[in-house]
Design a protein around this motif. Sequence first.
Motif, PDB file in Angstrom:
ATOM      1  N   ALA A 174       0.827  -1.207   0.000  1.00  0.00           N
ATOM      2  CA  ALA A 174       0.000   0.000   0.000  1.00  0.00           C
ATOM      3  C   ALA A 174       0.862   1.257   0.000  1.00  0.00           C
ATOM      4  O   ALA A 174       0.536   2.253  -0.666  1.00  0.00           O
ATOM      5  N   ARG A 183      -4.657   0.799  -4.767  1.00  0.00           N
ATOM      6  CA  ARG A 183      -4.985   0.495  -3.376  1.00  0.00           C
ATOM      7  C   ARG A 183      -4.780  -1.003  -3.110  1.00  0.00           C
ATOM      8  O   ARG A 183      -5.021  -1.837  -3.987  1.00  0.00           O
ATOM      9  N   ASN A 185      -5.514  -3.953  -0.014  1.00  0.00           N
ATOM     10  CA  ASN A 185      -6.145  -4.273   1.264  1.00  0.00           C
ATOM     11  C   ASN A 185      -6.295  -5.782   1.403  1.00  0.00           C
ATOM     12  O   ASN A 185      -6.149  -6.519   0.428  1.00  0.00           O
ATOM     13  N   THR A 241      -6.791   1.977   1.967  1.00  0.00           N
ATOM     14  CA  THR A 241      -5.647   1.180   1.515  1.00  0.00           C
ATOM     15  C   THR A 241      -4.788   0.818   2.717  1.00  0.00           C
ATOM     16  O   THR A 241      -4.769   1.534   3.723  1.00  0.00           O
TER      17      THR A 241
END
Length: 254
Positions: A174, A183, A185, A241
Amino acid sequence: MQLPKPPSFRLDGKRALVTGAGRGIGLAAAAALADAGAAVTLVARSADELDAAAAAIRDAGGQAQALPLDVTDLDAVAAAIAAAPPYDVFVNNAGTNRPKPFTDVTVDDFDTIFGLNVRAAFFAAQAVARRLLDTGKPGSIINVSSQMGHVGGRGRTVYCASKAALEGLTKAMALDLGPHGIRVNTICPTFIETEMTRPFLSAPDFRAEVLAKIPLGRLGKVEDLTGAVLFLASDASALTTGSALMVDGGWTAA
């Protein structure tokens, strides 16, 4: 008064790549992305299973194609991703586990779990990110982790270690990719009833032990994860993110 306009969860015009997509969590993610308008490429080793999954998504009105690949074949994965237009969304889902007591774990167990859960995941994400960077496009990479990346579990030393590694990887990715609009995650499920988990969840004592740790009082279904996938894939999570989205029924709240 002009009210704020909520972001869209739609993915029309987007391209998505999902690994481990022939069944379970991967198939559910692919179906959800296609339902939201994305053109989805499904990756798994079994060509027959993958073709059937892609056909089912098309029959439901979605856009889907099968790409049979073993994600541990790093060169083949990199070549396939490099040859395709960039993917706006990548669900890095392929993974495995071999539950064993710590003292029974073999070198092969360790290498197999880390080889798929960390090594293959790392380089697949790298290939996707490189294509986005080459074309100057933003994107969303979703690493499918686990609640076990945040807590320990009996008989799951290697799995916990691999998912904790994925959590650290996600945070660092990130930071590297954020300036480029990419982004990264994780989604962290609790025990989800799938083909992989069904053998050990069928043991009554283990099932009871698991349920006792979930405040919502039930195991997860693959459908429980699709909302999280769409959130992280879409503009609804435009400022998110380096985060871990817990879908664990409250397991890690204790």
